[in-house]
Scaffold this active site. Structure first.
Site, PDB file in Angstrom:
ATOM      1  N   ALA A  82      42.287  66.206  23.556  1.00 15.25           N
ATOM      2  CA  ALA A  82      42.045  64.289  23.303  1.00 15.25           C
ATOM      3  C   ALA A  82      41.210  64.074  23.634  1.00 15.25           C
ATOM      4  CB  ALA A  82      41.967  63.463  21.407  1.00 15.25           C
ATOM      5  N   GLU A  84      36.915  61.712  25.296  1.00 16.66           N
ATOM      6  CA  GLU A  84      35.894  62.293  25.457  1.00 16.66           C
ATOM      7  C   GLU A  84      35.629  62.708  27.043  1.00 16.66           C
ATOM      8  OE1 GLU A  84      32.955  61.836  24.094  1.00 16.66           O
ATOM      9  OE2 GLU A  84      33.634  60.731  22.187  1.00 16.66           O
ATOM     10  N   THR A 130      42.539  66.003  34.340  1.00 20.41           N
ATOM     11  CA  THR A 130      41.539  66.660  35.359  1.00 20.41           C
ATOM     12  C   THR A 130      41.939  66.073  36.676  1.00 20.41           C
ATOM     13  OG1 THR A 130      39.182  65.826  35.817  1.00 20.41           O
ATOM     14  CG2 THR A 130      40.596  65.123  34.908  1.00 20.41           C
ATOM     15  N   ASP A 131      41.542  67.142  37.131  1.00 21.73           N
ATOM     16  CA  ASP A 131      41.220  66.998  39.203  1.00 21.73           C
ATOM     17  C   ASP A 131      40.422  66.025  39.804  1.00 21.73           C
ATOM     18  OD1 ASP A 131      38.614  67.881  38.546  1.00 21.73           O
ATOM     19  OD2 ASP A 131      38.961  69.481  40.263  1.00 21.73           O
ATOM     20  N   GLU A 132      39.242  64.783  38.173  1.00 24.23           N
ATOM     21  CA  GLU A 132      38.316  64.239  39.076  1.00 24.23           C
ATOM     22  C   GLU A 132      39.007  62.650  39.522  1.00 24.23           C
ATOM     23  OE1 GLU A 132      34.364  64.535  36.725  1.00 24.23           O
ATOM     24  OE2 GLU A 132      34.571  66.737  36.412  1.00 24.23           O
ATOM     25  N   TYR A 155      34.114  58.458  32.969  1.00 21.76           N
ATOM     26  CA  TYR A 155      34.970  59.238  32.690  1.00 21.76           C
ATOM     27  C   TYR A 155      36.896  59.396  33.437  1.00 21.76           C
ATOM     28  CZ  TYR A 155      37.173  64.343  32.665  1.00 21.76           C
ATOM     29  OH  TYR A 155      37.459  65.162  31.873  1.00 21.76           O
ATOM     30  N   LYS A 159      40.942  58.709  32.901  1.00 18.04           N
ATOM     31  CA  LYS A 159      41.202  59.499  32.884  1.00 18.04           C
ATOM     32  C   LYS A 159      42.453  58.955  33.611  1.00 18.04           C
ATOM     33  CE  LYS A 159      42.096  63.299  30.824  1.00 18.04           C
ATOM     34  NZ  LYS A 159      42.237  63.718  29.991  1.00 18.04           N
TER      35      LYS A 159
HETATM   36  P1  NAD Z   1      35.938  68.995  24.521  1.00 16.90           P
HETATM   37  O1  NAD Z   1      35.028  67.631  24.606  1.00 16.90           O
HETATM   38  O2  NAD Z   1      35.296  70.388  24.639  1.00 16.90           O
HETATM   39  O3  NAD Z   1      36.849  68.547  23.517  1.00 16.90           O
HETATM   40  C1  NAD Z   1      37.500  67.418  22.806  1.00 16.90           C
HETATM   41  C2  NAD Z   1      37.804  66.964  21.488  1.00 16.90           C
HETATM   42  O4  NAD Z   1      38.315  66.457  21.493  1.00 16.90           O
HETATM   43  C3  NAD Z   1      36.824  67.756  20.618  1.00 16.90           C
HETATM   44  O5  NAD Z   1      37.595  68.422  19.343  1.00 16.90           O
HETATM   45  C4  NAD Z   1      36.945  65.903  20.032  1.00 16.90           C
HETATM   46  O6  NAD Z   1      36.473  66.235  18.864  1.00 16.90           O
HETATM   47  C5  NAD Z   1      38.087  65.583  20.454  1.00 16.90           C
HETATM   48  N1  NAD Z   1      37.994  64.564  20.011  1.00 16.90           N
HETATM   49  C6  NAD Z   1      37.573  63.726  20.885  1.00 16.90           C
HETATM   50  N2  NAD Z   1      37.482  62.160  20.511  1.00 16.90           N
HETATM   51  C7  NAD Z   1      39.012  62.198  19.851  1.00 16.90           C
HETATM   52  C8  NAD Z   1      39.770  61.169  19.040  1.00 16.90           C
HETATM   53  N3  NAD Z   1      38.888  59.205  19.550  1.00 16.90           N
HETATM   54  N4  NAD Z   1      41.033  61.925  18.694  1.00 16.90           N
HETATM   55  C9  NAD Z   1      40.786  63.077  18.150  1.00 16.90           C
HETATM   56  N5  NAD Z   1      40.198  63.827  18.803  1.00 16.90           N
HETATM   57  C10 NAD Z   1      39.146  63.718  19.885  1.00 16.90           C
HETATM   58  O7  NAD Z   1      36.980  68.606  25.974  1.00 16.90           O
HETATM   59  P2  NAD Z   1      37.264  69.445  26.676  1.00 16.90           P
HETATM   60  O8  NAD Z   1      36.711  69.811  27.534  1.00 16.90           O
HETATM   61  O9  NAD Z   1      37.879  70.618  26.063  1.00 16.90           O
HETATM   62  O10 NAD Z   1      38.825  69.056  27.432  1.00 16.90           O
HETATM   63  C11 NAD Z   1      40.346  68.794  26.386  1.00 16.90           C
HETATM   64  C12 NAD Z   1      40.696  68.034  27.688  1.00 16.90           C
HETATM   65  O11 NAD Z   1      40.678  68.356  28.822  1.00 16.90           O
HETATM   66  C13 NAD Z   1      40.372  66.471  27.979  1.00 16.90           C
HETATM   67  O12 NAD Z   1      41.359  66.012  28.128  1.00 16.90           O
HETATM   68  C14 NAD Z   1      40.133  66.794  29.838  1.00 16.90           C
HETATM   69  O13 NAD Z   1      39.670  65.149  30.090  1.00 16.90           O
HETATM   70  C15 NAD Z   1      40.384  67.847  29.820  1.00 16.90           C
HETATM   71  N6  NAD Z   1      39.964  68.514  31.207  1.00 16.90           N
HETATM   72  C16 NAD Z   1      38.845  68.706  31.000  1.00 16.90           C
HETATM   73  C17 NAD Z   1      38.372  70.080  31.685  1.00 16.90           C
HETATM   74  C18 NAD Z   1      36.900  70.953  31.956  1.00 16.90           C
HETATM   75  O14 NAD Z   1      36.785  71.092  32.668  1.00 16.90           O
HETATM   76  N7  NAD Z   1      36.194  70.651  30.395  1.00 16.90           N
HETATM   77  C19 NAD Z   1      38.912  70.617  32.870  1.00 16.90           C
HETATM   78  C20 NAD Z   1      39.839  69.777  33.234  1.00 16.90           C
HETATM   79  C21 NAD Z   1      40.522  68.894  32.206  1.00 16.90           C
HETATM   80  P1  TYD Z   2      29.560  69.014  34.460  1.00 18.65           P
HETATM   81  O1  TYD Z   2      29.735  70.641  34.332  1.00 18.65           O
HETATM   82  O2  TYD Z   2      28.929  68.445  33.478  1.00 18.65           O
HETATM   83  O3  TYD Z   2      31.240  68.820  35.550  1.00 18.65           O
HETATM   84  P2  TYD Z   2      31.528  67.869  36.281  1.00 18.65           P
HETATM   85  O4  TYD Z   2      31.080  66.580  36.341  1.00 18.65           O
HETATM   86  O5  TYD Z   2      32.679  67.699  35.300  1.00 18.65           O
HETATM   87  O6  TYD Z   2      32.137  68.207  37.214  1.00 18.65           O
HETATM   88  O7  TYD Z   2      28.829  69.377  36.190  1.00 18.65           O
HETATM   89  C1  TYD Z   2      29.387  70.042  36.771  1.00 18.65           C
HETATM   90  C2  TYD Z   2      28.846  70.450  38.456  1.00 18.65           C
HETATM   91  O8  TYD Z   2      27.273  70.156  37.621  1.00 18.65           O
HETATM   92  C3  TYD Z   2      28.010  68.709  38.572  1.00 18.65           C
HETATM   93  O9  TYD Z   2      28.100  68.472  40.559  1.00 18.65           O
HETATM   94  C4  TYD Z   2      27.100  68.116  37.958  1.00 18.65           C
HETATM   95  C5  TYD Z   2      26.018  69.034  38.051  1.00 18.65           C
HETATM   96  N1  TYD Z   2      25.263  69.268  36.684  1.00 18.65           N
HETATM   97  C6  TYD Z   2      23.535  69.416  37.019  1.00 18.65           C
HETATM   98  O10 TYD Z   2      23.488  69.777  38.250  1.00 18.65           O
HETATM   99  N2  TYD Z   2      22.816  69.980  36.120  1.00 18.65           N
HETATM  100  C7  TYD Z   2      23.746  69.015  34.222  1.00 18.65           C
HETATM  101  O11 TYD Z   2      22.527  69.215  34.154  1.00 18.65           O
HETATM  102  C8  TYD Z   2      24.864  68.984  34.376  1.00 18.65           C
HETATM  103  C9  TYD Z   2      25.293  68.557  33.373  1.00 18.65           C
HETATM  104  C10 TYD Z   2      25.502  68.827  36.340  1.00 18.65           C
END
Ligand code: NAD
Ligand code: TYD
Length: 347
Positions: A82, A84, A130-132, A155, A159
């Site tokens: 969970a 943002e 995340t790697d970020e 963000y 994290k």
């Molecule tokens: P997402 O935004 O799709 O989902 C987040 C979920 O958490 C949602 O279902 C939301 O309702 C829930 N949530 C948010 N705030 C909450 C709260 N206060 N209490 C309970 N639930 C809550 O995110 P995602 O892309 O599936 O990412 C999931 C995890 O993986 C995150 O921790 C993110 O940092 C990590 N992550 C994501 C990526 C990516 O590329 N998406 C890569 C590496 C790590």
């Molecule tokens: P994003 O999917 O938001 O992931 P993150 O910022 O966590 O890597 O973005 C991926 C890459 O794409 C990032 O370099 C930002 C760029 N980007 C755009 O150029 N236009 C867009 O509308 C969005 C959402 C992202």
């Protein structure tokens, strides 16, 4: 085993819940999710009636609620997703990220520690990161597990902070944790605020494709089901107090990725070659935009035998097909609030 998965209604969480519910019939999977704009129970329609699955609607910031479910279900492990998760939203509302990602995580840690004390060696708290957190790379090099943290966006700072708290609980209270730091995921159920699903949706609707800055930013893309496989492996076989990097060995400059997506979508939609590329529009850059992320996933490969199972071509193909076959899902998540977000972010 009773396992609590937080954020299970989101993008990655829903793939993890599905994998655990269908693969481990002897476990009971509890999915705790606040159902924010990013959470969607439609993502789990196929498993919602499984006898080993329970959905718990609640917020990780609600200490009393977290205490009550720990008391009731006696969890053996937590897989904490969970959060943002969108960098652009963190730039406009950093405090929401501090609340959920930092305070929410510490809340979970406190309740886990309190409930598990005296029995810590049989428990596991797995934090998905995340790697970020490592900041930005130049043209060369990779992030390893010992790369110093250097977050640049609200963000990634939130994290990084949650990762630090988990390590600190490990050192201070012998809290049993494991952390993974993964690169950019893509695949079905990805909310269309992130690059790949946003651009797929805009291509379908013939809307401009807003490329930030010059488009020369690089990300390392991993198919979401391969992340779920890695999470399964680390949850069961990862070593206590260790972190593992997970990546796709798959770097793409945004502009090259967008052009590839345009070509694939033209074919799928039977459009004239080159028609989607005409939608590319260069827009104002993201503030503090990290130039390049690239993961060295040698450790998880050597120690746990994990590697991506899907090539980028296969993964993108599956992803595009999923969006084309799930228009109702896409229409539902892009109505209402999404329109307001889109206007304030891109107009
Ligand atoms: P997402 O935004 O799709 O989902 C987040 C979920 O958490 C949602 O279902 C939301 O309702 C829930 N949530 C948010 N705030 C909450 C709260 N206060 N209490 C309970 N639930 C809550 O995110 P995602 O892309 O599936 O990412 C999931 C995890 O993986 C995150 O921790 C993110 O940092 C990590 N992550 C994501 C990526 C990516 O590329 N998406 C890569 C590496 C790590
Ligand atoms: P994003 O999917 O938001 O992931 P993150 O910022 O966590 O890597 O973005 C991926 C890459 O794409 C990032 O370099 C930002 C760029 N980007 C755009 O150029 N236009 C867009 O509308 C969005 C959402 C992202």
């Amino acid at each position: 085993m009773n396992i609590l998965i937080t954020g299970g209604a989101g993008f990655i969480g829903s793939h993890v819940v599905r994998r655990f519910v269908t693969r481990y019939k002897e476990y009971h999977i509890f999915n705790l999710d606040a159902l924010t704009y990013a959470g969607n129970l439609e993502n789990l329609k196929d498993v919602e009636k499984a006898p080993n699955y329970t959905f718990l609607k609640g917020n990780i910031l609600d200490e009393n609620f977290i205490k009550s479910i720990f008391a009731k279900y006696n969890f053996d492990g937590v897989i904490h997703l969970a959060a943002e998760s969108h960098v652009d939203r963190s730039i406009t509302d950093p405090l929401a990220f501090v609340k959920t990602n930092v305070i929410g995580t510490v809340n979970l840690l406190n309740v886990s520690l309190d409930t598990w004390k005296g029995n810590l060696e049989h428990k596991r708290f797995y934090h998905i990161s995340t790697d970020e957190v490592y900041g930005a790379l130049g043209a060369e090099g990779f992030f390893t597990e010992v790369t110093p943290y250097d977050p640049n966006s609200p963000y990634s700072a939130s994290k990084a902070s949650s990762d630090h708290f988990i390590r600190a609980y490990g050192e201070t209270y012998q809290f049993p944790y494991v952390i993974t730091n993964c690169s950019n995921n893509y695949g079905p159920n990805h909310f269309p605020e992130k690059l790949i699903p946003l651009f797929i949706n805009n291509i379908i609707n013939n809307k401009p494709l807003p490329v930030y800055g010059d488009g020369n930013y690089t990300r390392d893309w991993l198919f979401v089901e391969d992340h779920a496989i890695a999470i399964d492996l680390v949850f069961h076989k990862g070593k206590n107090h260790e972190t593992y990097n997970i990546g796709g060995f798959n770097e793409w400059k945004n502009i090259d990725l967008v052009k590839l997506l345009c070509r694939l979508m033209d074919k799928k939609l039977n459009r004239k070659e080159g028609s989607s590329e005409k939608l590319i529009t260069y827009v104002k850059d993201r503030p503090g935009h990290d130039l390049r992320y690239a993961i060295d996933a040698t450790k998880i490969n050597k120690e746990l035998g994990w590697e991506p199972s899907v090539t980028f071509e296969e993964g993108l193909d599956k992803t595009i097909d999923w969006y084309l076959n799930n228009k109702e899902w896409l229409n539902n998540v892009t109505s209402g609030e999404y329109q307001k977000y889109y206007e304030s972010q891109y107009n």
